[in-house]
Scaffold this active site. Structure first.
Site, PDB file in Angstrom:
ATOM      1  N   LYS A  54       0.838  -1.204   0.000  1.00  0.00           N
ATOM      2  CA  LYS A  54       0.000   0.000   0.000  1.00  0.00           C
ATOM      3  C   LYS A  54       0.873   1.254   0.000  1.00  0.00           C
ATOM      4  CE  LYS A  54      -3.890  -2.406   2.052  1.00  0.00           C
ATOM      5  NZ  LYS A  54      -4.676  -2.775   3.240  1.00  0.00           N
ATOM      6  N   GLN A  98      -5.011  -1.637   9.468  1.00  0.00           N
ATOM      7  CA  GLN A  98      -4.901  -2.945   8.819  1.00  0.00           C
ATOM      8  C   GLN A  98      -5.510  -4.042   9.699  1.00  0.00           C
ATOM      9  OE1 GLN A  98      -3.624  -3.547   5.623  1.00  0.00           O
ATOM     10  NE2 GLN A  98      -4.381  -5.621   5.963  1.00  0.00           N
ATOM     11  N   ASP A 121     -11.172   2.663   3.559  1.00  0.00           N
ATOM     12  CA  ASP A 121     -11.434   1.218   3.452  1.00  0.00           C
ATOM     13  C   ASP A 121     -12.924   0.957   3.220  1.00  0.00           C
ATOM     14  OD1 ASP A 121      -9.289  -0.503   3.433  1.00  0.00           O
ATOM     15  OD2 ASP A 121      -9.049  -0.541   5.620  1.00  0.00           O
TER      16      ASP A 121
END
Ligand code: NAP
Length: 294
Positions: A54, A98, A121
């Site tokens: 990422k 995460q 997200d």
């Protein structure tokens, strides 16, 4: 049957290039680079790799990125304090925590604490709800990546029968929502899970199968209709002594026997995976541009 391989890696590279071009224009006209922060807890191999990729993708897109690390024993309070700080930091357009998190931390509590305007997200209930009723919002990266792939390859989904394997909050459920909606998939959607009694029969009738269950090689040739489109989300690490890392990534589809029945199929790796990160970049660009929320 001659099948078409859906190249997620090449598609993601092309889209990231387009994003980088747009960022250049934004900066040239006096705007700021989109800024993504990633919070990583512990040292899980998979999570480390995802976060590393990422950060790398941020560089490729011309974004600013910040990585915040915590040890496995971080408390829920400490993590929440970090989320609140990121919510307030003006320079940060979007951030992710995460997953998975260690068992002593309530994941849902963390997700709820993220400002939905920075929730790139797309996991916050406000974004999930807006997505479900077709309002502009951050869409969860993996389903958005799959939609983008289908569009990129001009695969007709309207009116088709789509079977989704798996009903998780991050893949199966949002995927089903999107495939059913008129402005996205416009398909007839069936969701199967571990208690579905007619899973095989449903798959056999599907024009499009999207497999997201995390069971290596679960989808076999006898479950796939001739000419179907098969999207494999699964990425399970299976031991492989011939590989340097000692494992390889295995999809939910038995590629070697299924591919020849398909019109289109994604490989693992190189299919859905790169598109997931690419979608996170799309969401971060949208956050930087305040596209959905002021
Ligand atoms: P998850 O939260 O573990 O959910 C798995 C789903 O599959 C559940 O709904 C479960 O049913 C269902 N399932 C499990 N075994 C089954 C079986 N034998 N038959 C039918 N259904 C079954 O998984 P996830 O987070 O959605 O991830 C799924 C897979 O996709 C994993 O391999 C993951 O690594 C991968 N993934 C890849 C990406 C990417 O970017 N490539 C992104 C996200 C996830 P129940 O609800 O009944 O338990």
């Amino acid at each position: 049957m001659e099948y078409n391989l859906i190249d997620g890696k090449a598609t993601a590279t092309a889209i990231k290039k387009e994003i980088a071009e747009e960022v250049k224009k934004i900066v040239a006209s006096g705007g700021k680079k989109p800024h993504l922060a990633a919070v990583l807890v512990g040292h899980d191999g998979g999570s480390e790799t995802y976060v590393k990729n990422k950060v790398l993708s941020c560089e490729q897109c011309g974004f600013k990125s910040t990585l915040i690390r915590f040890e496995e024993n971080v408390t829920e309070e400490e993590l929440l304090a970090c989320v609140y700080k990121l919510n307030e930091e003006e320079d940060i357009d979007g951030f992710i925590v995460q997953l998975p998190l260690p068992k002593h931390i309530d994941e849902q509590k963390i997700i709820m604490a993220v400002d939905y305007k920075k929730d790139v997200d797309g996991f916050h209930p406000i974004n999930v709800g807006r997505m479900a009723i077709g309002l502009p919002c951050f869409i969860s990266a993996t389903p958005l990546g799959i939609l983008t792939l289908l569009q990129h390859y001009k695969i007709e989904t309207s009116g088709k029968k789509c079977v989704i394997l798996g009903r998780s909050n991050i893949v199966g459920k949002p995927m089903a929502q999107l495939m059913m909606q008129k402005q996205y998939g416009d398909a007839t959607v069936t969701v199967c899970h571990s208690h579905s009694a007619t899973l095989k029969e449903e798959c056999r009738e599907a024009d499009i199968i999207i497999a997201a269950i995390g069971r290596p090689e679960f989808v076999t040739a006898d479950m796939v209709k001739e000419g179907a489109v098969v999207i494999d989300v699964g990425t399970t690490r299976v031991e492989d002594a011939t590989r340097k890392q000692g494992f390889r990534l295995c999809g939910d589809v038995k590629f070697d026997e299924v591919a020849s029945r398909c019109s289109y199929i994604t490989p693992v790796p190189g299919g859905v995976g790169p598109m997931t990160i690419c979608s996170l970049m799309k969401n971060t660009l949208a956050a930087g541009k305040k596209e959905f929320y002021k």
